[in-house]
Design an enzyme around this catalytic site. Structure first.
Site, PDB file in Angstrom:
ATOM      1  N   GLY A   1     -10.808   7.720  -1.271  1.00 28.28           N
ATOM      2  CA  GLY A   1     -11.081   6.552  -1.621  1.00 28.28           C
ATOM      3  C   GLY A   1     -10.295   5.448  -0.790  1.00 28.28           C
ATOM      4  O   GLY A   1     -10.632   4.636  -0.264  1.00 28.28           O
ATOM      5  N   ALA A   2      -8.781   6.111   0.043  1.00 27.30           N
ATOM      6  CA  ALA A   2      -8.233   5.551   1.208  1.00 27.30           C
ATOM      7  C   ALA A   2      -7.946   6.278   2.065  1.00 27.30           C
ATOM      8  O   ALA A   2      -7.348   7.292   1.872  1.00 27.30           O
ATOM      9  CB  ALA A   2      -7.739   4.350   0.739  1.00 27.30           C
ATOM     10  N   MET A   3      -6.710   5.902   3.026  1.00 29.16           N
ATOM     11  CA  MET A   3      -6.330   6.004   4.393  1.00 29.16           C
ATOM     12  C   MET A   3      -5.445   5.623   4.174  1.00 29.16           C
ATOM     13  O   MET A   3      -5.535   3.879   4.730  1.00 29.16           O
ATOM     14  CB  MET A   3      -7.229   6.882   4.565  1.00 29.16           C
ATOM     15  CG  MET A   3      -6.666   7.489   6.161  1.00 29.16           C
ATOM     16  SD  MET A   3      -5.809   8.880   5.559  1.00 29.16           S
ATOM     17  CE  MET A   3      -4.423   9.353   6.803  1.00 29.16           C
ATOM     18  N   GLU A   4      -3.906   6.371   4.942  1.00 28.37           N
ATOM     19  CA  GLU A   4      -2.893   5.609   4.588  1.00 28.37           C
ATOM     20  C   GLU A   4      -2.118   5.178   6.256  1.00 28.37           C
ATOM     21  O   GLU A   4      -1.024   5.228   6.506  1.00 28.37           O
ATOM     22  CB  GLU A   4      -1.667   5.781   4.589  1.00 28.37           C
ATOM     23  CG  GLU A   4      -1.163   7.147   4.616  1.00 28.37           C
ATOM     24  CD  GLU A   4      -1.497   8.631   3.882  1.00 28.37           C
ATOM     25  OE1 GLU A   4      -1.184   9.296   4.203  1.00 28.37           O
ATOM     26  OE2 GLU A   4      -2.510   7.865   3.220  1.00 28.37           O
ATOM     27  N   ASN A   5      -3.316   5.383   7.352  1.00 31.25           N
ATOM     28  CA  ASN A   5      -2.494   5.246   8.670  1.00 31.25           C
ATOM     29  C   ASN A   5      -2.002   3.965   9.395  1.00 31.25           C
ATOM     30  O   ASN A   5      -2.019   2.495   8.371  1.00 31.25           O
ATOM     31  CB  ASN A   5      -4.399   4.752   9.161  1.00 31.25           C
ATOM     32  CG  ASN A   5      -4.993   5.514   8.922  1.00 31.25           C
ATOM     33  OD1 ASN A   5      -5.508   6.944   8.732  1.00 31.25           O
ATOM     34  ND2 ASN A   5      -6.650   5.273   8.612  1.00 31.25           N
TER      35      ASN A   5
ATOM     36  N   HIS B   1      -0.776   2.660  -3.454  1.00 29.47           N
ATOM     37  CA  HIS B   1      -1.064   3.279  -2.718  1.00 29.47           C
ATOM     38  C   HIS B   1      -0.590   3.363  -1.947  1.00 29.47           C
ATOM     39  O   HIS B   1       0.073   4.627  -1.126  1.00 29.47           O
ATOM     40  CB  HIS B   1      -1.538   5.179  -3.845  1.00 29.47           C
ATOM     41  CG  HIS B   1      -1.398   6.191  -3.307  1.00 29.47           C
ATOM     42  ND1 HIS B   1      -0.726   6.661  -4.266  1.00 29.47           N
ATOM     43  CD2 HIS B   1      -2.226   6.605  -2.542  1.00 29.47           C
ATOM     44  CE1 HIS B   1      -0.966   8.321  -3.788  1.00 29.47           C
ATOM     45  NE2 HIS B   1      -2.450   7.984  -2.325  1.00 29.47           N
ATOM     46  N   GLU B   2      -1.578   3.917  -1.176  1.00 28.04           N
ATOM     47  CA  GLU B   2      -1.814   3.380   0.749  1.00 28.04           C
ATOM     48  C   GLU B   2      -0.680   2.848   0.802  1.00 28.04           C
ATOM     49  O   GLU B   2       0.082   3.275   2.249  1.00 28.04           O
ATOM     50  CB  GLU B   2      -2.787   2.719   0.982  1.00 28.04           C
ATOM     51  CG  GLU B   2      -4.344   4.114   0.792  1.00 28.04           C
ATOM     52  CD  GLU B   2      -3.864   4.859   0.577  1.00 28.04           C
ATOM     53  OE1 GLU B   2      -3.370   5.470   1.332  1.00 28.04           O
ATOM     54  OE2 GLU B   2      -4.652   6.024  -0.498  1.00 28.04           O
TER      55      GLU B   2
ATOM     56  N   HIS C   1       2.971   4.795   1.123  1.00 29.21           N
ATOM     57  CA  HIS C   1       2.732   5.096   1.917  1.00 29.21           C
ATOM     58  C   HIS C   1       3.589   5.418   3.094  1.00 29.21           C
ATOM     59  O   HIS C   1       3.803   6.547   4.075  1.00 29.21           O
ATOM     60  CB  HIS C   1       1.573   6.089   2.129  1.00 29.21           C
ATOM     61  CG  HIS C   1       0.513   7.353   1.477  1.00 29.21           C
ATOM     62  ND1 HIS C   1       1.477   8.635   1.585  1.00 29.21           N
ATOM     63  CD2 HIS C   1      -0.804   7.758   0.901  1.00 29.21           C
ATOM     64  CE1 HIS C   1       0.529   8.973   0.562  1.00 29.21           C
ATOM     65  NE2 HIS C   1      -0.495   8.689   0.239  1.00 29.21           N
TER      66      HIS C   1
ATOM     67  N   GLU D   1       1.719  12.895  -1.579  1.00 25.76           N
ATOM     68  CA  GLU D   1       0.911  13.140  -2.325  1.00 25.76           C
ATOM     69  C   GLU D   1       1.708  11.947  -3.847  1.00 25.76           C
ATOM     70  O   GLU D   1       0.727  11.480  -4.409  1.00 25.76           O
ATOM     71  CB  GLU D   1      -0.304  13.181  -2.036  1.00 25.76           C
ATOM     72  CG  GLU D   1      -1.599  13.164  -0.882  1.00 25.76           C
ATOM     73  CD  GLU D   1      -1.605  11.749  -0.759  1.00 25.76           C
ATOM     74  OE1 GLU D   1      -1.064  10.951  -1.063  1.00 25.76           O
ATOM     75  OE2 GLU D   1      -1.981  11.402   0.859  1.00 25.76           O
TER      76      GLU D   1
END
Length: 886
Positions: free
Chosen positions: A266-270, A302-303, A306, A325
């Site tokens: 869905g997405a990534m919190e880099n 959410h991201e 994080h 998570e």
């Protein structure tokens, strides 16, 4: 893959700290088609606690050109490459390791590491994708300060992005340019990100509570510039909320989001550079439904959350995945509840648990929130780790109360800032603040399965005492046959004729009770416990597990009258909804006794009068949230019904459910028609709780009446489709047309919808899912034909999920057809995707994994799994199939 070739299993019990640390990481990424050169200069330091001199780095599909130690080029004899490992010996002192490799992003169909997506290069490194970019200690407990220089052709890659802050940029000649980025915060390699390509940008800014200005930049393809405002507004709301609720401020000068069409997740919190699936960031009223808007808001939040619960404090190893998570899902659920309807959010979350996570817990893929082992970590990005993990955090918050929970999270963040830690460290902060012992509670992390809580009640009229006896058990799961009792918080109230009764627990004084003593939290810690309430002047109806205070299966033999009492009088709106779901289950159970698959029995199914009257009363209630009412009208899914009534044939349940929807529509025609007429489709579109609620109830009424064959509703569906000024109403009208109109009308509208939205990929995905979920005899043929459609691509996960998963998960009537063709076709798809995109392929196995619950059909499902198992399999697919067949 034969049994002898089975991949290695990795065990939590075998965890050891790394042999070396990487204090600094300097990357130089020179992007060229099919030959991108990555030079990594790593500041290596031996871990004195290990005392080992052999350094083993991870790498996959790397064409290694050079290896140097302290700027001295090493001959091939000075190091060893064995499969996916680069091995160097004698690394006993700090020094600099330099490696140079060549990779091919253009042909990286797995979408891990660095790959090409349409107009851009981008990365996905969680969980173990960084090793596909360069040689590295690719594990979450190795945290390093990253500096990244990117060089590329200026025409094809005018935008060059990475983590942190931009420190330098310029021209290098021959039409090429560079950008250098520095992230001052230590991070593991899975949080690295890089994007290079043709992108447009929407800019904004946010001022933190301490007065620091943060630049906000959202990068998209130029055609999507009009779909960024909602994501930016959501981000700013999330930033303010996190400051207010958790005291957490953002820590860099810039926060960037990039929308990518080809993305497994869905997405990534880099850190500082979040990479998003387009479906989770792009939103516009014309092309996005209310559900889509809320999803964007939730995922953006959410991201962002994080940044602290995952980045500043990360997980020590992948077994601790729920540390970041589960905690962050809980935080984004809190945020969404505050931004919208708290009850609706709770219903949505519990619906997902009951229909999908509980199923996962009850099948061959069951695992604890903190799994003890894995073959491929990508297979553990599951509902158990995420959603059940969030419920574990929610229970801790419930047990501590809001003030102590906030103090505990403050301690957790401050104690472990910049560290890679464990779930035990998180719970330890809860214990240290509250003074409580949560040793038993931690069984939620180590025991799989959904506990079952059975409740028996007895009222003594003479003594005016009411006794509740609780017993808890947990079914066997692959890791253990027997389970110790869990620590379970159960919120309760007692309903009398005039409302909730005051609660006085025997053995407790009034000082032990909260000021409002009409609700209480009981703590179950034993296999059997009994609680007696005194001063109960009438026989009550128990309102149990209020707000779904624990992720358990509740078993209490409510009468129809008691459920109706809850549905019409409980102040806990979640339990009102739950009562309606139980009445639906009861109606389906009754219909099963007279079900005849060979005849049209739809007219014979009638919902109970008391249930209908209760729903009608709620529909006419002036203060009841319309969105909650819409959920009360929606019946449990076939999947949930099959879990509750496991001996029933899946197709019988599907047919009965469809008939019951129509019967409810007929029984509630008058109040539903009133709601339908009260809604003005021409009003300006707004994304707020009130407007969303009105649309939700009106569109639910439209679908129910259409399914019931209501002539005015059928006509209204066509008018709403033609006159809608937003995607929520247009798509809802199309669903009603597809569900109830003759085939020629259906096809005309499906064709018109595609013609209108052919250039909007996310809308086309919904068009694919709508067709995949149609319960018509030719559904599978239609789905197979759509794989040849110009809009479909096997390399795009969104397309595959929309069509293939849409058919397998949302079309029980055709996926479970008696000839097994649905299973056979899904197996073909999994085999096709196995090597190209192992992550995507492994997730598609899930609908087949529950074969043991499907009677005669189960044998056909197992045959499909066995055929997959006969192929050369990736680790991802092998692990899921092997467990399903075990």
């Amino acid at each position: 893959m034969t049994e002898q070739q089975a991949p290695n299993v990795i065990y939590l019990a075998d965890y050891q700290p790394p042999t070396h640390w990487i204090d600094e990481t300097h990357l130089d990424v020179d992007i060229k088609p099919n030959a991108t050169r990555v030079t990594a200069r790593l500041k290596i330091r031996p871990n004195e606690a290990r005392g080992e001199q052999t350094l083993v780095l991870d790498g996959e599909n790397l064409d290694t050109r050079r290896v140097c130690w302290n700027d001295r080029a090493l001959a091939p004899a000075d190091y060893t490459i064995e499969g996916s490992q680069l091995i160097l010996t004698g690394i006993s002192e700090p020094g600099w390791l330099t490696t140079e490799v060549v990779i091919d992003p253009e042909n990286n169909t797995a979408l891990e590491g660095l790959y090409r997506s349409r107009t851009m290069y981008c990365t996905q490194c969680e969980a173990e994708g960084f090793r596909k970019i360069t040689w590295y200690l690719d594990r979450p407990d190795v945290m390093s300060v990253f500096t990244t220089r990117i060089e590329a052709d200026k025409t094809t890659c005018p935008v060059l992005l990475s983590n942190g802050n931009l420190v330098e940029a310029g021209e290098v000649g021959s039409g090429r340019h560079f950008a250098a980025w520095h992230d001052p915060h230590k991070k593991p390699s899975y949080l690295f990100a890089l994007v290079a390509g043709e992108l447009a940008c929407v800019r904004d800014a946010y001022t933190t509570a301490s007065g620091r200005k943060v630049a906000i930049e959202v990068f998209v393809e130029p055609k999507d510039l009009d779909k960024c405002d909602h994501a930016i507004d959501s981000l700013k709301r999330a930033m303010r909320w996190d400051e207010t609720v958790y005291g957490r401020e953002y820590d860099l000068d810039i926060y960037m989001i990039v929308a990518v069409d080809d993305f497994n997740m869905g997405a990534m919190e880099n850190k500082g550079l979040n990479i998003f699936n387009t479906s989770c960031v792009l939103a516009n009223p014309k092309t996005t439904t209310d559900v889509g808007f809320q999803r964007v808001e939730a995922v953006v939040a959410h991201e962002y959350f994080h940044n602290w619960s995952g980045n500043r404090v990360t997980c020590r190893d992948w077994f601790q995945l729920s540390l970041k998570e589960g905690f962050t899902v809980y935080r984004d659920a809190q945020f969404s509840a505050d931004m919208n309807s708290a009850t609706v959010k709770r219903i949505e979350d519990v619906n997902l648990l009951r229909t999908a996570q509980f199923k996962e817990d009850a099948g061959p893929l069951a695992h604890p929130v903190r799994p003890p082992s894995f073959i491929e970590i990508s297979n553990f990005y599951t509902l158990t780790v995420y959603e059940k993990g969030a419920e574990v955090v929610r229970m801790l918050a419930t047990l501590l109360g809001p003030e102590d929970f906030r103090r505990a999270t403050d301690l957790y963040f401050e104690r472990h800032d910049g560290q890679a830690v464990t779930c035990d460290d998180f719970v330890q902060a809860m214990e240290d603040v509250s003074g409580r012992d949560f040793t038993q509670f931690k069984l939620w992390y180590s025991q799989a399965g959904t506990p079952e809580v059975a409740v028996a009640a007895h009222y003594d009229e003479n003594a005016q005492q009411y006794r509740l006896r609780f017993s808890q058990s947990c079914p066997p799961t692959p890791e253990a046959d027997t389970k110790a009792p869990f620590h379970i918080p159960v919120r309760i109230a007692l309903l009398g004729d005039a409302g909730q009764l005051p609660l006085q627990l025997k053995g407790h004084t009034p000082d032990d009770l909260p000021a409002d003593n009409t609700e209480m939290m009981l703590e179950l810690t034993e296999a059997e416990q009994e609680f007696t309430f005194t001063g109960v002047k009438e026989a009550p109806v128990p309102s149990l597990l209020r707000g779904f205070s624990a992720p358990v299966n509740l078993r209490y033999e409510y009468t129809e009258a008691e459920l109706v009492r809850l549905l019409t009088g409980d102040t806990d709106l979640f339990n009102r909804w739950s009562a309606s779901q139980e009445l639906a289950v009861s109606a389906v159970k009754g219909a099963l006794q007279t079900f005849d698959a060979e005849h049209d029995f739809a007219g014979a199914i009638t919902p109970g009068d008391a249930w209908v009257a209760a729903l009608a009363a709620n529909l006419e209630h002036p203060e009841l949230d319309p969105a909650v009412m819409a959920y009360m009208l929606q019946l449990p899914s076939v999947s949930y019904l099959h879990d509750r009534l496991p001996q029933a044939d899946i197709l019988a349940l599907h047919k009965i459910r469809e008939a019951l929807v129509a019967a409810l529509g007929r029984a509630l025609a008058v109040p539903l028609s009133a709601k339908l007429k009260a809604y003005d489709i021409s009003q300006p579109y707004a994304v707020n709780a009130e407007a969303v609620a009105q649309r939700s109830l009106s569109n639910t009424a439209l679908l129910m009446l259409a399914r019931a064959g209501d002539a005015e509703a059928l006509a209204q569906a066509v008018r709403r489709y033609q006159g809608a000024n937003n995607m929520t109403d247009q798509l809802a009208a199309l669903k009603a047309i597809v569900a109830a109109h003759p085939e020629p009308v259906v096809q005309a509208h499906l064709n018109a919808f595609y013609a209108q939205w052919a250039d909007e990929a996310l809308v086309v995905n919904q068009w694919l899912t709508l067709q995949a979920s149609r319960d018509v005899p030719q559904a599978l043929d239609d789905v197979q034909a759509l794989t040849e459609h110009a809009c479909f691509s096997w390399t795009n996960p969104n397309k595959v999920r929309a069509l293939v998963a849409g058919f397998a998960s949302q079309n029980p009537g055709q996926f479970h057809r008696a000839d097994g063709r649905g299973y056979h076709w899904l197996a073909d798809v999994i085999i096709r995707l196995n090597q190209a995109n192992p992550q995507l392929a492994s997730r598609l196995v899930t609908p087949l994994a529950q074969w043991r619950k499907f009677g005669e059909r189960g044998a056909l499902m197992r045959e499909a799994l066995a055929r997959i198992n006969g192929q050369p399999l990736s680790k991802d697919v092998y692990e899921v199939v092997a467990k399903a067949l075990a």
